[in-house]
Design a protein around this motif. Structure first.
Motif, PDB file in Angstrom:
ATOM      1  N   SER A  36       0.842  -1.203   0.000  1.00 51.44           N
ATOM      2  CA  SER A  36       0.000   0.000   0.000  1.00 51.44           C
ATOM      3  C   SER A  36       0.870   1.243   0.000  1.00 51.44           C
ATOM      4  O   SER A  36       1.948   1.269   0.599  1.00 51.44           O
ATOM      5  N   SER A  37       0.370   2.270  -0.703  1.00 44.77           N
ATOM      6  CA  SER A  37       1.108   3.524  -0.804  1.00 44.77           C
ATOM      7  C   SER A  37       0.196   4.611  -1.340  1.00 44.77           C
ATOM      8  O   SER A  37      -0.587   4.363  -2.264  1.00 44.77           O
ATOM      9  N   PRO A  38       0.322   5.828  -0.804  1.00 46.91           N
ATOM     10  CA  PRO A  38      -0.444   6.926  -1.392  1.00 46.91           C
ATOM     11  C   PRO A  38      -0.010   7.237  -2.825  1.00 46.91           C
ATOM     12  O   PRO A  38      -0.802   7.737  -3.620  1.00 46.91           O
ATOM     13  N   VAL A  39       1.230   6.925  -3.173  1.00 47.37           N
ATOM     14  CA  VAL A  39       1.691   7.140  -4.544  1.00 47.37           C
ATOM     15  C   VAL A  39       0.979   6.169  -5.486  1.00 47.37           C
ATOM     16  O   VAL A  39       0.613   6.536  -6.602  1.00 47.37           O
ATOM     17  N   ALA A  40       0.754   4.949  -5.033  1.00 48.22           N
ATOM     18  CA  ALA A  40       0.006   3.981  -5.846  1.00 48.22           C
ATOM     19  C   ALA A  40      -1.403   4.493  -6.110  1.00 48.22           C
ATOM     20  O   ALA A  40      -1.938   4.322  -7.208  1.00 48.22           O
ATOM     21  N   ALA A  41      -1.999   5.134  -5.117  1.00 43.90           N
ATOM     22  CA  ALA A  41      -3.345   5.693  -5.297  1.00 43.90           C
ATOM     23  C   ALA A  41      -3.343   6.754  -6.393  1.00 43.90           C
ATOM     24  O   ALA A  41      -4.291   6.851  -7.174  1.00 43.90           O
ATOM     25  N   GLU A  42      -2.271   7.546  -6.479  1.00 45.40           N
ATOM     26  CA  GLU A  42      -2.159   8.582  -7.514  1.00 45.40           C
ATOM     27  C   GLU A  42      -1.906   7.987  -8.893  1.00 45.40           C
ATOM     28  O   GLU A  42      -2.518   8.405  -9.872  1.00 45.40           O
ATOM     29  N   LEU A  43      -0.974   7.034  -8.967  1.00 41.34           N
ATOM     30  CA  LEU A  43      -0.534   6.508 -10.257  1.00 41.34           C
ATOM     31  C   LEU A  43      -1.432   5.417 -10.821  1.00 41.34           C
ATOM     32  O   LEU A  43      -1.453   5.206 -12.041  1.00 41.34           O
ATOM     33  N   LEU A  44      -2.149   4.715  -9.950  1.00 37.34           N
ATOM     34  CA  LEU A  44      -3.012   3.617 -10.390  1.00 37.34           C
ATOM     35  C   LEU A  44      -4.424   3.843  -9.869  1.00 37.34           C
ATOM     36  O   LEU A  44      -4.852   3.222  -8.890  1.00 37.34           O
ATOM     37  N   PRO A  45      -5.155   4.736 -10.507  1.00 40.89           N
ATOM     38  CA  PRO A  45      -6.525   5.007 -10.058  1.00 40.89           C
ATOM     39  C   PRO A  45      -7.342   3.710 -10.003  1.00 40.89           C
ATOM     40  O   PRO A  45      -7.166   2.816 -10.813  1.00 40.89           O
TER      41      PRO A  45
END
Length: 117
Positions: A36-45
């Motif tokens: 889990s990562s907030p960057v994943a939330a940004e890059l992989l909607p």
């Protein structure tokens, strides 16, 4: 639960990232890893920041490297817990990050990227 030797693991982990070698980073992870990562939330909607499985993690990290060609990590500290390593580092933008890695059988089963706001 055991963990790898913290200093050696952090050196290999950061060297793989700094050489942009996704496969070398992935070698430390189980096939069914959850990350889990907030960057994943940004890059992989649509993921809500949770990436499941090594193939999806490869896609996420390859996307992240393409979006951040200047990516570089400087390890500031490594901490060992019960079956857990925490790598504290500064990224290429000067941001402070902690990578929390939960181990099972010498490989990471769960990981979490945590960023200083």
């Amino acid at each position: 639960m055991s963990t790898p030797e913290p200093g050696e693991f952090a050196r290999a982990w950061s060297a793989a990232w700094n050489h942009r070698d996704v496969e070398a980073v992935l070698a430390h992870f189980h096939d069914d890893v959850v990350f889990s990562s907030p960057v994943a939330a940004e890059l992989l909607p649509g993921t809500a920041g949770v990436v499941r499985g090594k193939a999806a993690l490869r896609e996420y990290w390859s996307t992240a490297l393409a979006a951040h060609p200047e990516l570089h990590f400087d390890v500031l500290g490594v901490y060992r817990g019960q079956g857990v390593l925490v790598i504290n580092y500064r990224n290429e933008r000067g941001g402070l990050v902690n990578e929390v890695l939960e181990f099972d059988g010498g490989l990471v089963r769960r990981g979490h990227g945590a960023y200083l706001d």
